[in-house]
Write a protein that holds these residues in place. Sequence first.
Motif, PDB file in Angstrom:
ATOM      1  N   THR A 253       0.796  -1.226   0.000  1.00  0.00           N
ATOM      2  CA  THR A 253       0.000   0.000   0.000  1.00  0.00           C
ATOM      3  C   THR A 253       0.829   1.278   0.000  1.00  0.00           C
ATOM      4  O   THR A 253       0.267   2.367  -0.055  1.00  0.00           O
ATOM      5  CB  THR A 253      -0.942   0.029   1.224  1.00  0.00           C
ATOM      6  OG1 THR A 253      -0.152  -0.032   2.422  1.00  0.00           O
ATOM      7  CG2 THR A 253      -1.918  -1.128   1.189  1.00  0.00           C
ATOM      8  N   TYR A 254       2.162   1.167   0.034  1.00  0.00           N
ATOM      9  CA  TYR A 254       2.972   2.383   0.139  1.00  0.00           C
ATOM     10  C   TYR A 254       4.139   2.387  -0.844  1.00  0.00           C
ATOM     11  O   TYR A 254       4.160   3.157  -1.805  1.00  0.00           O
ATOM     12  CB  TYR A 254       3.459   2.546   1.585  1.00  0.00           C
ATOM     13  CG  TYR A 254       3.980   3.930   1.911  1.00  0.00           C
ATOM     14  CD1 TYR A 254       3.302   5.072   1.497  1.00  0.00           C
ATOM     15  CD2 TYR A 254       5.143   4.093   2.653  1.00  0.00           C
ATOM     16  CE1 TYR A 254       3.776   6.347   1.809  1.00  0.00           C
ATOM     17  CE2 TYR A 254       5.622   5.363   2.980  1.00  0.00           C
ATOM     18  CZ  TYR A 254       4.935   6.482   2.548  1.00  0.00           C
ATOM     19  OH  TYR A 254       5.398   7.741   2.858  1.00  0.00           O
ATOM     20  N   PRO A 257       3.254   1.574  -4.827  1.00  0.00           N
ATOM     21  CA  PRO A 257       2.654   2.711  -5.540  1.00  0.00           C
ATOM     22  C   PRO A 257       3.622   3.891  -5.693  1.00  0.00           C
ATOM     23  O   PRO A 257       3.671   4.513  -6.758  1.00  0.00           O
ATOM     24  CB  PRO A 257       1.452   3.087  -4.667  1.00  0.00           C
ATOM     25  CG  PRO A 257       1.128   1.861  -3.903  1.00  0.00           C
ATOM     26  CD  PRO A 257       2.427   1.163  -3.677  1.00  0.00           C
ATOM     27  N   ASN A 262       2.910   6.879  -8.147  1.00  0.00           N
ATOM     28  CA  ASN A 262       1.577   7.208  -7.640  1.00  0.00           C
ATOM     29  C   ASN A 262       1.694   7.860  -6.270  1.00  0.00           C
ATOM     30  O   ASN A 262       2.262   7.272  -5.342  1.00  0.00           O
ATOM     31  CB  ASN A 262       0.710   5.943  -7.543  1.00  0.00           C
ATOM     32  CG  ASN A 262       0.486   5.303  -8.886  1.00  0.00           C
ATOM     33  OD1 ASN A 262       0.324   5.995  -9.890  1.00  0.00           O
ATOM     34  ND2 ASN A 262       0.470   3.980  -8.929  1.00  0.00           N
ATOM     35  N   ASN A 263       1.160   9.067  -6.148  1.00  0.00           N
ATOM     36  CA  ASN A 263       1.230   9.800  -4.890  1.00  0.00           C
ATOM     37  C   ASN A 263       0.131   9.304  -3.954  1.00  0.00           C
ATOM     38  O   ASN A 263      -1.037   9.675  -4.098  1.00  0.00           O
ATOM     39  CB  ASN A 263       1.072  11.297  -5.143  1.00  0.00           C
ATOM     40  CG  ASN A 263       1.248  12.121  -3.871  1.00  0.00           C
ATOM     41  OD1 ASN A 263       1.441  11.578  -2.785  1.00  0.00           O
ATOM     42  ND2 ASN A 263       1.180  13.424  -4.009  1.00  0.00           N
ATOM     43  N   VAL A 264       0.499   8.450  -3.012  1.00  0.00           N
ATOM     44  CA  VAL A 264      -0.469   7.911  -2.063  1.00  0.00           C
ATOM     45  C   VAL A 264      -0.368   8.606  -0.703  1.00  0.00           C
ATOM     46  O   VAL A 264      -0.934   8.122   0.282  1.00  0.00           O
ATOM     47  CB  VAL A 264      -0.281   6.385  -1.892  1.00  0.00           C
ATOM     48  CG1 VAL A 264      -0.689   5.658  -3.159  1.00  0.00           C
ATOM     49  CG2 VAL A 264       1.160   6.042  -1.507  1.00  0.00           C
ATOM     50  N   GLN A 268      -2.638  10.599   4.623  1.00  0.00           N
ATOM     51  CA  GLN A 268      -1.819   9.781   5.512  1.00  0.00           C
ATOM     52  C   GLN A 268      -1.258  10.629   6.660  1.00  0.00           C
ATOM     53  O   GLN A 268      -1.064  11.837   6.523  1.00  0.00           O
ATOM     54  CB  GLN A 268      -0.655   9.156   4.743  1.00  0.00           C
ATOM     55  CG  GLN A 268      -1.057   8.265   3.597  1.00  0.00           C
ATOM     56  CD  GLN A 268      -1.650   6.928   4.050  1.00  0.00           C
ATOM     57  OE1 GLN A 268      -1.750   6.650   5.241  1.00  0.00           O
ATOM     58  NE2 GLN A 268      -2.047   6.099   3.106  1.00  0.00           N
ATOM     59  N   LYS A 321      -4.231  16.737  -0.343  1.00  0.00           N
ATOM     60  CA  LYS A 321      -4.387  16.308  -1.724  1.00  0.00           C
ATOM     61  C   LYS A 321      -3.851  17.406  -2.636  1.00  0.00           C
ATOM     62  O   LYS A 321      -4.195  18.575  -2.474  1.00  0.00           O
ATOM     63  CB  LYS A 321      -5.854  16.036  -2.034  1.00  0.00           C
ATOM     64  CG  LYS A 321      -6.094  15.434  -3.410  1.00  0.00           C
ATOM     65  CD  LYS A 321      -7.567  15.091  -3.606  1.00  0.00           C
ATOM     66  CE  LYS A 321      -7.793  14.476  -4.982  1.00  0.00           C
ATOM     67  NZ  LYS A 321      -9.225  14.135  -5.190  1.00  0.00           N
TER      68      LYS A 321
END
Length: 608
Positions: A253-254, A257, A262-264, A268, A321
């Motif tokens: 999950t980190y 990505p 991908n900016n996850v 967080q 975001k």
Amino acid sequence: MSNKTRREFLSQSAAALAAASLRPASLLAKDTPAPTPLLQFDYAQVQLLDGPLLDQFQQNHALFLHLDEDSILKPFRQLTGQPAPGEDMGGWYSPSKDFDPPKNMTGYVPGHTFGQYLSGLSRAYAITRDPATQQKVHRLVVGFAPTAISAFYRNYCLPAYTFDKTNCGLIDAHQFAADPAAFDVLNKATDAVLPWLPEKALDREEMAARPHPNIAYTWDESYTLPENFYLAYTRGAGDRYRQLARRFLQDDTYFNPLAEGNNVLPGQHAYSHVNALNSAMQAYFVDGSQHHLTAARNGFQYVLDQSFATGGWGPNETFQKPDTDGLADSLTHTHSSFETPCGAYGHFKIARNLMRATGESTYGDSMEAILYNTILGARPIRPDGITFYYSDYNQNAVKSDYEQAWPCCSGTFPQLTADYGISSYLRSPNGIYVNLYVPSRVSWKQGVASAALTQQTLYPNANETSLNLQLDRSERFTIALRIPAWAGPATKVLINGRSADLHPQPGTWLKIDRTWKNADRIELSFDMPLRLTPLDKRHPDLVALMRGPVALFAIQPAPQKISKQALLSARRASASSTDWLVATDGEPLLMKPFPAITTERYRLYQQT
């Protein structure tokens, strides 16, 4: 937790370890340490000289050196049913029946910062060689040993969070304070916590999906464990720590990505996810995993992309975001803008690690922004554990301390200040790299020469620094100077008082390769033009006034709007002052750097 559940956890853990060994080759360790262009100095090789960094280090060292040992160990003794003399430390640190998250955080994580206090003292001993500090470290390890049992974690909300800090303290006690018992105690502590850890690293959404007595159980940070597991392995604690590190890499999950671009990060928890990037760096350093280096580079770039002008990030401890009004809204909706000692500690580590791995100078630019605009403005930890926690960037901001004693930031602050020296210089086989311009002295062996470089400076209040060499014989090598990306065209270097045919380029290392002799001197002067830094692309008219690495804060009362021309025409209050004045229709607007602010109300961003 029942015995059956604990057996289930152990079974799941074994399955997770087996699965880790079957990861795709792109994710799996190469079992070959990665070469790095730059290396860290040892703690003992860098000495801070008189100045604000040394002041902070000495304050923290003295505080924890004199903290009562029975009080430090009391939560562990209480929760394992052993005699527990000493006064309660209170706040987050001591068990309390009042704990009722999130309404009442008293007694939140008993003993949680013990490992960090142990780590800070161990690093302080490595720097000072003070016998009393080493003796205290050894006594604390011996005192902790009988409490390193599984019972401590029964009904404990954050087992991974607290053990990770304990792990760090014990491996630092071994490495930096030569503690002979540290690894034996670490093995006991590891055995004690394993039944209480999940089968793999879980994010907060996954934690929330599990049964939990209260919300605090969903906040555990198993995804930060690999960094110190890897370090335990590299320092000789045993191969199982490497296997544990791999087990808890948060790839699904980190890191996966992030490595794919991908900016996850949005949503967080900010500090722990920056800190977790250091686990990816250790996977690169120890196992040669390019995949994890890519993840760390991308992840940290996403952090930089949404940072304030100060270098701080994560309002309300949460990433925003991109391409939204999240950062702008925080300027009016919260006073908790940047979790300062914790955030600065994690930021320094990941920037230093990435600089080591890539050789890129610009990571140092972000470090000095954090240094001068956040942590050097933090108030000292009080003897009762009240700690500076958040930097405030609200449009009507004020400095304040956290209401609970001994929070997380009381643990990272002494670690960070002990790391100031090793963050200031790096080395390579070819020479030395000057990263931070701070009063300090670094000593090393260069070829057959014994070398020392002494830096004298009032930077960034003054725009120059002087570096003086001491050599027992002449030697050819490189001295590389970080030229910040903001440096103006008039930045120049003198060698032994004479102009050198050198052309500093902003955002790079200026590498001076020559045969150096004893008493050679380098003088570096920076062109520091005033400039305006917008909050983000969506808010180009909401700007911070910057000079060099320093953000200038408007002291209230300040006009609601002020022109960009007026800001860029600011003048210094006097030749040696840190205060700046901006002309307005009324009284001049006073602007100060963060460390100079005490009780005044202030504002970082100006509407133009």
